[in-house]
Scaffold this active site. Structure first.
Site, PDB file in Angstrom:
ATOM      1  CB  CYS A 119     -10.442   0.184  -8.862  1.00 30.06           C
ATOM      2  SG  CYS A 119     -11.105  -1.009  -7.831  1.00 30.06           S
ATOM      3  CD  GLU A 152     -10.615  -6.324  -2.822  1.00 27.85           C
ATOM      4  OE1 GLU A 152      -9.623  -5.957  -3.302  1.00 27.85           O
ATOM      5  OE2 GLU A 152     -11.319  -5.979  -1.875  1.00 27.85           O
ATOM      6  CG  HIS A 209      -2.316  -0.811   0.722  1.00 26.76           C
ATOM      7  ND1 HIS A 209      -2.128  -2.258   1.129  1.00 26.76           N
ATOM      8  CD2 HIS A 209      -3.192  -0.666  -0.070  1.00 26.76           C
ATOM      9  CE1 HIS A 209      -3.420  -2.724   0.579  1.00 26.76           C
ATOM     10  NE2 HIS A 209      -3.977  -1.609  -0.265  1.00 26.76           N
TER      11      HIS A 209
END
Ligand code: PEP
Ligand code: MG
Length: 757
Positions: A676, A605, A364
């Site tokens: 995304c 996901e 991240h």
């Protein structure tokens, strides 16, 4: 045996000069195995030969002077076959090669094992004895185990150039030192290293000169006093509940703090010019090593106490130093494991690059860096990060390479690269107000991934048509407690307003995995398979409902909110979430809020969601593919682990097949579809996604102009043709080569390509 192994590895690890480390290895192995000879032959990639590098028992004067080709001698055989060779009579073997002058002729028994690190043969470790005997199974197993453990240490030395350069020069100061990692955010940066140290981690304290020696001494003394007081208080508080042996531990601690020896060593180092934190860390770590090497198990255990004490003192000093760090212009932030909050501490106008020892391009922190357009290299596993403070660095975010202390030639090359990059970025800026459509007129909506309100202006500057993923955990991560409903409403409203009337897709809180909230720790063995995303929020409806209320209230009078749910792995999680959203909406309407019902969607996901895409799609308005996690779970490769980063490939045929299936299922259910994950911002992948039928791509703002530029240069026929060809391929590498080939045909530079080969 286990004890000898542990001791040798620890001892070698603690030596800073690697020529010495190799010598130590041969000495210790010969002692532990009771052999006459132990030798290391290191592989030299440039010369393509194994060099006689360090020895105990043979002629040391010839170290570095003699070498063997791959097809020469027993050493060459071990290196090529990548397996141990155990012989009673070495000279009777047809491959025996006599090396003049090293004194081998005295020895009969031979055991050689390869030193292999990440599939690469670094060298060969050999023991020899005069006696005619075969080394037994246990001896062979010992040498193999030791070699496997030492391989990492040797690779580290090799990567930092220490094996070939002057051993007296500090590792971080070697000219043109090159370190390889993973290119996480494309771009070049030339700047000065600032080392970010996490709280209370002695190993990560950078070495720095003391600014003012007296105030460093004062700082150290104050921290010692504070820790002494803490331990006293703790001892008093617990005294009635403690057994005598436990109470003794506190006395040991207090004794150590009063111990003049330890304190004097630290003070001497500070007076010698080292800052207090660095002085403390090196003294404590030296003592820890001494304790760890002790034979006596009780004394060995004391290493833990010394370290714990050191951490406590360090923590006080770090708190006192907070906010004092100065950042030079062109800061390249370097750390063992960079986090989002470390990023946040550097003034934006000074930060030009990031280098992290741990993590990969899908961590991240890398995603945040991408959003901010900061060139980043992750997973530089051999980087001596704590010793780089103040060094000049070049960061090549395409090739994933970091150079320390570059020479003039290297600097000039990268200055030219920077200039080319600037020109390309200026050229891309001209596309800002042009639509994203293919040569044959197919519109593709390009939206952005955001997380902080500071992302807004960059997104609008790059021509974003809305937000496809607003990571709401970001504002949660930079606080010290959960934000209140009203705080959240204000943040969300600002975001919605900035993009209105274009849609803003807000994802509900997605914590867990590698996203921790400092005030809501989740300790798990296996965090990516644990309590993550919707699993946490469904278990805590009070947190979920506050967030939903804040979102719906923020949407009043605007109407561009969409809500998306992360990590859905079954239908009942979705049904439960939808029920909470509808209940929350009804309550707000009863309270008099005038806000339309937002469109609701699910992130696909996890593999289960791929197989149930139609069932999920039926219940909501849209699907959005989170390809970062989907790749991680489909390929069983931790997205955050640099060691397996080569296996994490978003062009893997299985990932492509999953993406095709999701697109077909969304079409069959007549539902909107977007993607995304980071794949959407990969210029080459955007062609494949267009071919599959994805009409909305959501990406880091920084990637948007590149993707737009590529899509405006291809036709849908070309995209579909490319897709059909790659769907026939068996490996990610082949897919990548074909896609990069097309980009090259279009005349696009490496700024666009996903790999360097
Ligand atoms: C994803 O998993 O692809 C995604 C977009 O979510 P995140 O990267 O925040 O986990
Ligand atoms: Mg995800």
């Amino acid at each position: 045996m286990l004890n000898s192994l542990r001791r040798i590895v620890q001892e070698v690890n603690s030596v800073k000069n690697y020529a010495e480390a190799l010598k130590l290895i041969v000495d210790r192995v010969a002692e532990a195995m009771n052999t006459d000879v132990c030798t290391i032959y290191m592989w030299d990639e440039n010369a393509q030969r194994f060099f006689f590098t360090a020895t105990r028992g043979l002629n040391q004067d010839l170290c570095g002077k003699l070498s063997l080709a791959r097809d020469e001698g027993l050493v060459g055989l071990v290196g090529v076959r990548e397996e141990p060779l155990n012989l009673e009579r070495a000279d009777a073997h047809p491959r025996f090669h006599y090396m003049e002058g090293i004194g081998e002729e005295l020895y009969s028994a031979f055991l050689g094992v390869p030193i292999i690190h990440q599939r690469r043969v670094l060298g060969v470790l050999v023991v020899q004895q005069a006696a005619r005997r075969r080394f037994d199974e246990a001896e062979e197993a010992f040498l193999v185990t030791l070699s496997a453990q030492l391989a990492g240490v040797i690779a580290h030395a090799e990567a930092s150039g220490a094996l070939h350069d002057d051993p007296n020069v500090e590792l971080g100061q070697r000219p043109n030192a090159k370190f390889q990692g993973l290119g996480a955010v494309r771009g070049t940066a030339i700047g000065t290293a600032v080392v970010a140290s996490p709280q209370a981690n002695l190993e990560a304290v950078p070495s720095r000169p003391a600014g003012d020696i007296n105030s460093e001494i004062e700082r150290y003394n104050r921290a010692i006093d504070a820790v002494r007081m803490d331990i006293w208080k703790l001892r008093e508080k617990l005294s009635s509940q403690l057994r005598p042996e436990e109470r003794a531990l506190f006395d040991v601690y207090l004794g150590m703090l009063n111990d003049n020896a330890l304190g004097n060593e630290v003070l001497a180092r500070i007076r010698g010019g080292e800052w207090a934190q660095g002085a403390l860390a090196s003294v404590i770590l030296e003592h820890v090593r001494t304790f760890e090497l002790m034979e006596d198990a009780y004394l060995r255990e004391r290493a833990v106490d010394v370290k714990d004490l050191g951490r406590r003192v360090l923590s006080y000093m770090q708190n006192a130093n907070q906010g004092e760090q100065e950042y030079p212009a062109n800061t390249i932030l370097v750390g063992e494991e960079l986090t989002a909050s470390m990023l946040g501490e550097v003034p934006k106008d000074k930060l030009i690059g990031l280098v992290s020892v741990r993590g990969s391009g899908n961590s991240h922190v890398a995603i945040m860096a991408r959003a901010m357009g900061i060139p980043t290299v992750m997973g530089v596993m051999e980087l001596p990060f704590a010793r780089l403070e103040g060094c000049q660095l070049i960061l090549d975010g395409y090739a994933g390479t970091v150079y320390a202390n570059p020479g003039d030639e290297l600097l000039q090359y990268f200055c030219e690269m920077l200039e080319i990059e600037r020109q390309e970025i200026d050229a891309l800026a001209e596309l800002r107000d042009l639509p994203c459509e293919t040569l044959d007129g197919q519109r593709i909506e390009l939206v952005v991934n955001t997380g902080l309100n500071s992302d807004v202006s960059r997104s609008l500057d790059h021509g974003a048509e809305g937000v496809g993923l607003y990571r709401t955990e970001m504002p949660f991560m930079i606080r010290e407690r959960f934000p209140s409903e009203e705080e959240q409403r204000r943040i969300y409203r600002e975001h919605l307003k900035a993009f209105a009337p274009n849609p803003v897709t807000m994802r509900t809180l997605d914590i867990g995995g590698d996203k921790a909230l400092p005030y809501f720790p989740i300790e798990e063995e296996n965090p990516f398979l644990g309590w993550r995303g919707i699993r946490v929020t469904l278990d805590h409806p009070e947190i979920f409902l506050v967030q939903l209320r804040a979102m719906i209230r923020a949407n009043e009078g605007l109407g561009n909110l969409k809500i998306m749910l992360p990590m859905i792995s079954n239908v009942s999680e979705l049904d439960d979430s939808l029920e909470l959203i509808r209940r929350c909406y009804d309550e707000l309407i009863d309270e008099g809020i005038e806000s339309p019902m937002p469109k609701l969607g699910v992130m696909v996901e996890v593999p289960a969601a791929v197989y149930q895409a139609r069932q999920l799609a039926r219940r909501v308005d849209f699907l959005s593919v989170g390809s970062n996690d989907l790749t991680q779970y489909l390929l069983a490769v931790d997205r955050n682990n640099a060691r397996v980063a080569d296996l994490y490939h978003q062009y893997h045929p299985a990932v492509l097949q999953a993406l095709v299936k999701i697109a077909q299922d969304a079409r069959l259910e007549g539902k909107e579809l977007s993607i995304c994950g980071e794949l959407a911002g990969d210029p080459g992948a955007s062609i494949l996604l267009a071919g599959m039928g994805y009409r909305t791509l959501s990406m880091s703002a920084n990637n948007l102009p590149r993707v737009k530029s590529v899509l405006r240069q291809v036709s849908m026929a070309q995209a579909k043709d490319m897709l059909h060809r790659v769907l026939e391929m068996d490996s990610a590498r082949d897919v990548q080569r074909s896609v990069d080939g097309l980009l090259r045909e279009l005349g696009l530079s490496r700024m666009f390509q996903s790999s360097d080969d």
